[in-house]
Motif scaffolding. Sequence first.
Motif, mmCIF file in Angstrom:
data_model
loop_
_atom_site.group_PDB
_atom_site.id
_atom_site.type_symbol
_atom_site.label_atom_id
_atom_site.label_comp_id
_atom_site.label_asym_id
_atom_site.label_seq_id
_atom_site.Cartn_x
_atom_site.Cartn_y
_atom_site.Cartn_z
ATOM 1 N N ASN A 170 -9.463 -41.434 11.540
ATOM 2 C CA ASN A 170 -8.927 -41.482 10.161
ATOM 3 C C ASN A 170 -10.036 -41.237 9.135
ATOM 4 O O ASN A 170 -9.854 -40.522 8.155
ATOM 5 N N GLN A 171 -11.220 -41.816 9.436
ATOM 6 C CA GLN A 171 -12.341 -41.622 8.501
ATOM 7 C C GLN A 171 -12.749 -40.152 8.486
ATOM 8 O O GLN A 171 -13.024 -39.587 7.440
ATOM 9 N N ALA A 172 -12.712 -39.526 9.657
ATOM 10 C CA ALA A 172 -13.086 -38.102 9.753
ATOM 11 C C ALA A 172 -12.078 -37.259 8.963
ATOM 12 O O ALA A 172 -12.456 -36.342 8.235
ATOM 13 N N ILE A 173 -10.800 -37.640 9.066
ATOM 14 C CA ILE A 173 -9.760 -36.905 8.328
ATOM 15 C C ILE A 173 -9.935 -37.114 6.816
ATOM 16 O O ILE A 173 -9.869 -36.170 6.035
ATOM 17 N N ALA A 174 -10.248 -38.345 6.434
ATOM 18 C CA ALA A 174 -10.443 -38.666 5.012
ATOM 19 C C ALA A 174 -11.624 -37.881 4.450
ATOM 20 O O ALA A 174 -11.562 -37.323 3.352
ATOM 21 N N PRO A 227 -36.116 -28.142 -5.164
ATOM 22 C CA PRO A 227 -35.362 -26.890 -5.335
ATOM 23 C C PRO A 227 -33.974 -27.002 -4.707
ATOM 24 O O PRO A 227 -33.794 -27.744 -3.722
ATOM 25 N N MET A 228 -33.011 -26.310 -5.281
ATOM 26 C CA MET A 228 -31.647 -26.292 -4.734
ATOM 27 C C MET A 228 -30.989 -24.975 -5.148
ATOM 28 O O MET A 228 -31.251 -24.452 -6.223
ATOM 29 N N ASP A 229 -30.161 -24.435 -4.238
ATOM 30 C CA ASP A 229 -29.472 -23.160 -4.511
ATOM 31 C C ASP A 229 -28.150 -23.143 -3.754
ATOM 32 O O ASP A 229 -27.907 -23.997 -2.897
ATOM 33 N N LEU A 230 -27.303 -22.164 -4.041
ATOM 34 C CA LEU A 230 -25.950 -22.133 -3.475
ATOM 35 C C LEU A 230 -25.949 -21.941 -1.962
ATOM 36 O O LEU A 230 -25.103 -22.508 -1.271
ATOM 37 N N SER A 231 -26.917 -21.177 -1.414
ATOM 38 C CA SER A 231 -26.933 -20.966 0.043
ATOM 39 C C SER A 231 -27.300 -22.262 0.774
ATOM 40 O O SER A 231 -26.776 -22.544 1.851
ATOM 41 N N THR A 232 -28.181 -23.049 0.170
ATOM 42 C CA THR A 232 -28.578 -24.337 0.757
ATOM 43 C C THR A 232 -27.402 -25.313 0.713
ATOM 44 O O THR A 232 -27.127 -26.025 1.680
ATOM 45 N N ILE A 233 -26.668 -25.303 -0.420
ATOM 46 C CA ILE A 233 -25.491 -26.171 -0.556
ATOM 47 C C ILE A 233 -24.425 -25.774 0.473
ATOM 48 O O ILE A 233 -23.829 -26.629 1.131
ATOM 49 N N ARG A 234 -24.228 -24.466 0.654
ATOM 50 C CA ARG A 234 -23.251 -23.969 1.642
ATOM 51 C C ARG A 234 -23.645 -24.449 3.043
ATOM 52 O O ARG A 234 -22.794 -24.945 3.803
ATOM 53 N N LYS A 235 -24.923 -24.359 3.385
ATOM 54 C CA LYS A 235 -25.381 -24.777 4.718
ATOM 55 C C LYS A 235 -25.176 -26.281 4.899
ATOM 56 O O LYS A 235 -24.681 -26.726 5.931
ATOM 57 N N LYS A 236 -25.526 -27.057 3.868
ATOM 58 C CA LYS A 236 -25.361 -28.512 3.964
ATOM 59 C C LYS A 236 -23.879 -28.874 4.124
ATOM 60 O O LYS A 236 -23.531 -29.760 4.913
ATOM 61 N N LEU A 237 -23.003 -28.152 3.406
ATOM 62 C CA LEU A 237 -21.561 -28.421 3.510
ATOM 63 C C LEU A 237 -21.078 -28.097 4.931
ATOM 64 O O LEU A 237 -20.393 -28.885 5.567
ATOM 65 N N ASN A 238 -21.512 -26.923 5.453
ATOM 66 C CA ASN A 238 -21.097 -26.501 6.798
ATOM 67 C C ASN A 238 -21.647 -27.416 7.892
ATOM 68 O O ASN A 238 -20.995 -27.624 8.910
ATOM 69 N N ASP A 239 -22.854 -27.966 7.647
ATOM 70 C CA ASP A 239 -23.489 -28.822 8.659
ATOM 71 C C ASP A 239 -23.056 -30.284 8.567
ATOM 72 O O ASP A 239 -23.589 -31.132 9.274
ATOM 73 N N GLY A 240 -22.121 -30.575 7.643
ATOM 74 C CA GLY A 240 -21.618 -31.951 7.539
ATOM 75 C C GLY A 240 -22.611 -32.923 6.941
ATOM 76 O O GLY A 240 -22.534 -34.130 7.170
ATOM 77 N N ILE A 241 -23.563 -32.401 6.136
ATOM 78 C CA ILE A 241 -24.582 -33.271 5.513
ATOM 79 C C ILE A 241 -23.964 -34.104 4.388
ATOM 80 O O ILE A 241 -24.319 -35.266 4.198
ATOM 81 N N TYR A 242 -23.023 -33.532 3.659
ATOM 82 C CA TYR A 242 -22.396 -34.255 2.547
ATOM 83 C C TYR A 242 -21.339 -35.223 3.098
ATOM 84 O O TYR A 242 -20.423 -34.804 3.809
ATOM 85 N N LYS A 243 -21.518 -36.517 2.777
ATOM 86 C CA LYS A 243 -20.542 -37.514 3.240
ATOM 87 C C LYS A 243 -19.364 -37.620 2.252
ATOM 88 O O LYS A 243 -18.240 -37.888 2.643
#
Length: 116
Positions: free
Chosen positions: A6-10, A53-69
């Motif tokens: 359920n947490q994974a779905i949330a 530093p931060m950029d859109l490609s880094t944000i995309r990678k972090k999103l894809n890698d499940g870094i953002y909780k």
Amino acid sequence: LKRSLNQAIAKEKDLAPCREILDQLEAHDEAWPFLLPVNTKQFPTYKKIIRSPMDLSTIRKKLNDGIYKTRDDFCADLQLMFVNCVTFNEDDSPVGKAGHSMKTFFDSRWAELIAH
Ligand SMILES: Cc1ncccc1N[C@@H](C)c1ccc2c(c1)OCCCO2
């Protein structure tokens, strides 16, 4: 740390709109300064002035890698990218203007997302 199903779905529900907003940011006419990490050979002072530093490609990678909780972790990296831009670039420079335009766009889409 084992997450219940359920947490994974949330978590997926919380982050799904982030993919949509990121798609739109990457496709934006004024995204060009933010698509890839700033090249520190091209801008030797950048690393000294900008600690995170931060950029859109880094944000995309972090999103894809499940870094953002949470979606707020995602939002924080976008705000960091915009603050870095204001810190390093003059408001009336091409990159500075692109940054303000992208931030205005992001903030309005984010409000729609949260406000439903
Ligand atoms: C977001 C940001 N902040 C500070 C410096 C650069 C950047 N972005 C990089 C990708 C960039 C922007 C403008 C550029 C550039 C590269 O190539 C050299 C030629 C001039 O045009």
